[in-house]
Design an enzyme around this catalytic site. Sequence first.
Site, short mmCIF file in Angstrom:
data_model
loop_
_atom_site.label_atom_id
_atom_site.label_comp_id
_atom_site.label_asym_id
_atom_site.label_seq_id
_atom_site.Cartn_x
_atom_site.Cartn_y
_atom_site.Cartn_z
N ARG A 58 0.86 -1.19 0.00
CA ARG A 58 0.00 0.00 0.00
C ARG A 58 0.89 1.24 0.00
O ARG A 58 0.60 2.24 -0.64
CB ARG A 58 -0.93 0.00 1.22
N TYR A 110 -17.42 17.91 -14.01
CA TYR A 110 -17.89 16.53 -14.16
C TYR A 110 -18.92 16.20 -13.04
O TYR A 110 -18.69 16.53 -11.87
CB TYR A 110 -16.69 15.58 -14.10
N ASP A 182 -8.37 19.96 -13.15
CA ASP A 182 -8.63 18.61 -13.66
C ASP A 182 -8.26 18.63 -15.14
O ASP A 182 -8.95 19.23 -15.96
CB ASP A 182 -10.12 18.27 -13.46
N LYS A 207 -9.08 7.75 -18.66
CA LYS A 207 -9.38 8.36 -19.96
C LYS A 207 -8.14 8.35 -20.85
O LYS A 207 -7.59 7.30 -21.11
CB LYS A 207 -9.95 9.76 -19.72
C1 LIG Z 1 -13.17 15.28 -16.13
C2 LIG Z 1 -13.30 14.08 -15.24
N1 LIG Z 1 -12.72 14.09 -14.04
C3 LIG Z 1 -12.83 13.02 -13.20
C4 LIG Z 1 -13.54 11.90 -13.56
C5 LIG Z 1 -13.65 10.75 -12.60
O1 LIG Z 1 -12.76 9.75 -12.96
P1 LIG Z 1 -12.98 8.18 -12.64
O2 LIG Z 1 -14.17 7.74 -13.40
O3 LIG Z 1 -11.69 7.56 -13.07
O4 LIG Z 1 -13.18 8.07 -11.16
C6 LIG Z 1 -14.14 11.85 -14.81
C7 LIG Z 1 -14.91 10.64 -15.21
O5 LIG Z 1 -15.59 10.62 -16.20
C8 LIG Z 1 -14.03 12.97 -15.68
O6 LIG Z 1 -14.62 12.99 -16.89
#
Ligand SMILES: Cc1ncc(COP(=O)(O)O)c(C=O)c1O
Length: 391
Positions: A58, A110, A182, A207
């Site tokens: 971990r 998001y 982000d 992604k």
């Molecule tokens: C811009 C953005 N940030 C964060 C996330 C969250 O990521 P995760 O699905 O890997 O938890 C997403 C998921 O679609 C996203 O589009």
Amino acid sequence: MLLWLTVKLPPTARFSTVCLHAGQEPDPSTGAIVVPIYQTSTYVQEELGKNKGYEYARTQNPTRLALEGNLAAIESGKAGFAFASGMAAINAVVSLLKTGDHVIVTSNVYGGTYRLFERVVARYSVSFTYTDTADPAALELAFTPATRMVFIETPSNPVMRLTDLAAAAGIAHRHGAKLVVDNTFATPCLQRPLTLGADIVVHSTTKYLNGHSDSVGGAVITLQDDDAEWLQFVQNAAGAILGPFDSWLVLRGTKTLPLRMAQHNANGLALAQFLEGHPKVRRVHYPGLATHPQHELAKRQMAGFGGMLSFDVGSLEAARQVLKHVRLMALAESLGGVETLISHPATMTHASVPADQRSAIGIPDSLVRISAGVEDIEDLKEDLNRALEAA
Ligand SMILES: Cc1ncc(COP(=O)(O)O)c(C=O)c1O
């Protein structure tokens, strides 16, 4: 982990070279050119208090450490931390806050981020203001004496609205707040927020960074030592780590990030142009179009316009028909993979955002989103054209 550079990577190395080599040295025990998957939960110690720097998986794992070094380098940061998902990464960043703190957030963030902030973090008396961070005056107005963080998504999902990162960093810092970006949509290939004044970058590695729709993960990249120390502590203390196999997958993904992004950019632009000229489409949101209200900012801030776009077909029923009649494009949540995905933000990614708020931030039921993959563009256009005929 703190960024360490490989022996063979010169400090002047360009982005594609950094993507391929940063964090990755031939395996010390065999010379394997690819960092192995260290699928182990613990490490044998030579004697009490004497080990090779690894005690428990971990806390430290060599595959994860290699990925973290790679991510720190490609985002021009000092330290990177890999988490079990993008949401786990954002949750770790939120742990920098204390009760009573206030955060300003891009209004069309998001949906899962909104849900985490409002349904979980708000219970600990941290408050959030959602505002159009693209508008410096609106951003300025949202500050309170308790504001400690500005959390931005640019381009934002799904209407591809941009925030000027250098301007936002200046405003945030003047108010004594950290700027968190982000960077999931743009990736460091198209924009590097830490070089524009941001303090912390987060990713859903699920992604583009992994890029092959076969892993869920997240990352935080930092510049300041105190943030890095805290995030390393939280990563171990809360334990939402990325496993060795997923770390290996993402490490493989970042090697081809520049190649994939070039094709995502090309297909994104070609689809946006095709849709803009289609009689059944009312509006297209894509920063690479001259008609995008922030096209000039996109050209200045981004090294490409990406593979994400959305378009309005006039009604929920028309959107339903388009989604029903595509064959090559897959109706699915998520984005950033090599396969083209198509989705309906109002009922999928943004279902957790209340309807009135959705329409306020420009997400009508008639909006369709595309994550352009790397297929042949003619096949994608034919597929979309057939689906639009049916709408
Ligand atoms: C811009 C953005 N940030 C964060 C996330 C969250 O990521 P995760 O699905 O890997 O938890 C997403 C998921 O679609 C996203 O589009």
